[in-house]
Design a protein around this motif. Structure first.
Motif, PDB file in Angstrom:
ATOM      1  N   THR A  44       2.511   1.682  -3.399  1.00 38.56           N
ATOM      2  CA  THR A  44       1.441   2.185  -4.340  1.00 38.56           C
ATOM      3  C   THR A  44       1.291   3.630  -4.456  1.00 38.56           C
ATOM      4  N   GLN A  45       1.493   4.204  -2.943  1.00 41.12           N
ATOM      5  CA  GLN A  45       1.351   5.534  -2.860  1.00 41.12           C
ATOM      6  C   GLN A  45       2.500   6.415  -3.208  1.00 41.12           C
TER       7      GLN A  45
ATOM      8  N   GLY B 212       0.846  -1.068  -0.103  1.00 40.19           N
ATOM      9  CA  GLY B 212       0.204  -0.014  -0.056  1.00 40.19           C
ATOM     10  C   GLY B 212       0.997   1.158  -0.060  1.00 40.19           C
TER      11      GLY B 212
END
Length: 477
Positions: A411-412, A408
């Motif tokens: 991805t950011q 996560g």
């Protein structure tokens, strides 16, 4: 028409296409069409009302004409090996994937004219083999040559491993046959080397990614078959040494350098870890490597002596610390396999973003140094696999997720890292897409970095040739 095309109009068009192609020329069940709708990386799947598989230019023309009349999008597809979402449907509108995988003939081969005509669905390796059978060389060479097709390769103007010697796909083309967005067939197939009769229209379609028409056949140039070839994997201390060695190798070899591939240690580590049968060819590890190949069509040119002279000088100057020369075709293939399996090894490693960039050849070492310093200042634990065609300035820049970072968070973060890399590329006068094209994935980058006058002219060309935007919509522009 667009996504609001009435279902009855779509159904009638699909029925007409089926009738035109016969039972072997189309696929409709979602399980049968899945591979045609799925991107090579397997992350994205598009929707299509039909997969059309015409077997002739006339059938391609018929399909395009029906789609144009109904306002159905047409997504041309070759081997579907692209990496920028260029060959699957991406827009919210009825679409037909038009696969050229049944158009696989080499129509003609004229050895004395050093030319052949191949249909768009011919796999690159098959064209190479046809040329070799006539004692000629088809000079386009790609890691995906066993599955990529002539039409798709030209539509993206792919480069490959031998661009340093022969140029990109564009340089191999003598003429094209193209089905235009209204179904008209542009007959530009000829094998002339000189033909100064107005606009050279074939260049409109090379690199256009199917947005202006569908390449159905191409006349391609051939070269004399190599009579000698020498291949070596060399350990080098850094990219600066590799860059200096490249210039010297071209000089000492009489410019017979066929390929010059730069690889960091990460390349070998990924290939050994993920690809069965690959082993380290050298005893000691090195931070960087160069895969160099010389080739000549002359049977009296002593390439081994040239290569040994190049290596002797380079080792004396500290530009090369170790190396191995292939003593057989089996050894040569094993060395090349390390380089050619990088896309698959990177995919199996996971957790990364791949950038296809280029800078002037003289700036490759500087770019690699600046880019690594910049990215590690952002994320010190990044893993970088920066390999590619140093001979033409094209580096495939794979940024791998830090092992301690969860998916996560990655991805950011990764979009920002790619943006930073692209900004550096622009500053150095390079390209954010060296050979993979724009597709749907890099449209925003093109809008950001292309000159406004260039974008205006591209839109004018698109509007003139495809005013209803049925040909591969959502790609490039």
């Amino acid at each position: 028409m667009n996504q609001h095309t009435p279902p009855s109009v779509v159904a009638e068009a699909v029925a007409r296409i089926k009738d035109a192609l016969g039972s072997k020329g189309w696929l409709e069940d979602s399980s049968d069409t899945l591979k045609y709708r799925t991107d090579w990386r397997g992350r994205d799947v598009g929707e299509a009302v039909l997969v059309a598989r015409p077997s002739s230019t006339e059938e391609v023309s018929s399909v395009v004409r029906v789609c144009a009349e109904a306002g159905i999008a047409i997504v041309p597809q070759g081997g579907n090996t692209g990496l920028v979402l260029g060959s699957i449907p991406t827009e919210n509108r009825p679409a037909v994937v038009l696969s050229l995988d049944r158009m696989t003939r080499v129509r003609t081969l004229d050895a004395d004219n050093f030319a052949l005509v191949a249909e768009a669905g011919c796999v690159v390796k098959a064209v190479q083999d046809a040329a070799a059978a006539a004692d000629r060389l088809f000079p386009l060479s790609l890691a995906s040559e066993g599955s990529s097709t002539i039409g798709g390769t030209l539509s993206t103007n792919a480069g490959g491993n031998q661009t340093i010697r022969y140029g990109n796909a564009r340089e191999q083309v003598l003429g094209l046959e193209v089905v235009l967005p209204d179904g008209t067939v542009f007959d530009g197939l000829n094998t002339l080397r000189k033909n100064n009769t107005g606009y050279d229209l074939k260049h409109l379609f090379i690199g256009a990614e199917g947005t202006l028409g569908i390449i159905t056949a191409a006349a391609m140039r051939l070269m004399p078959a190599p009579r000698g070839r020498e291949t070596a994997l060399l350990a080098v201390p850094d990219p600066a040494a590799a860059q200096a060695l490249l210039a010297r190798a071209r000089e000492l070899s009489g410019d017979t350098v066929l390929a010059y591939e730069l690889m960091p240690r990460m390349c070998l580590d990924l290939a050994i870890r993920h690809i069965e049968g690959i082993a380290d060819p050298l005893e000691a590890s090195s931070p960087w490597y160069v895969l160099v190949e010389l080739a000549t069509a002359s049977p009296i040119d002593d390439l081994r002596a040239k290569l040994e002279a190049i290596l002797a000088e380079a080792m004396e100057q500290g530009r090369v610390t170790d190396g191995v020369i292939a003593e057989s075709e089996t050894q040569r293939a094993a060395l090349w396999r390390i380089r050619e399996e990088q896309a698959e090894a990177g995919r199996r490693e996971g957790g990364g973003v791949s950038c296809d960039v280029s800078v002037p050849v003289s700036q490759v070492a500087t770019f690699l140094s600046r880019a690594e310093a910049m990215l590690r200042a952002e994320e010190p634990d990044l893993r970088l696999n920066t390999f590619g065609h140093m001979g033409d300035g094209n580096i495939h820049y794979l940024i791998l997720r830090p092992l301690a970072m969860d998916g996560g968070a990655w991805t950011q973060r990764n979009g920002h890292l790619v943006h930073q890399l692209n900004e550096l590329i622009a500053e150095m006068g390079g390209s954010f897409s060296a050979e993979h094209g724009i597709g749907a994935q890099k449209r925003k980058d093109l809008a950001r970095y292309a000159a406004p006058s260039r974008l205006t002219l591209m839109r004018s060309v698109k509007a003139a040739i495809d005013p209803t935007n049925v040909m591969n919509p959502g790609k490039i522009l």
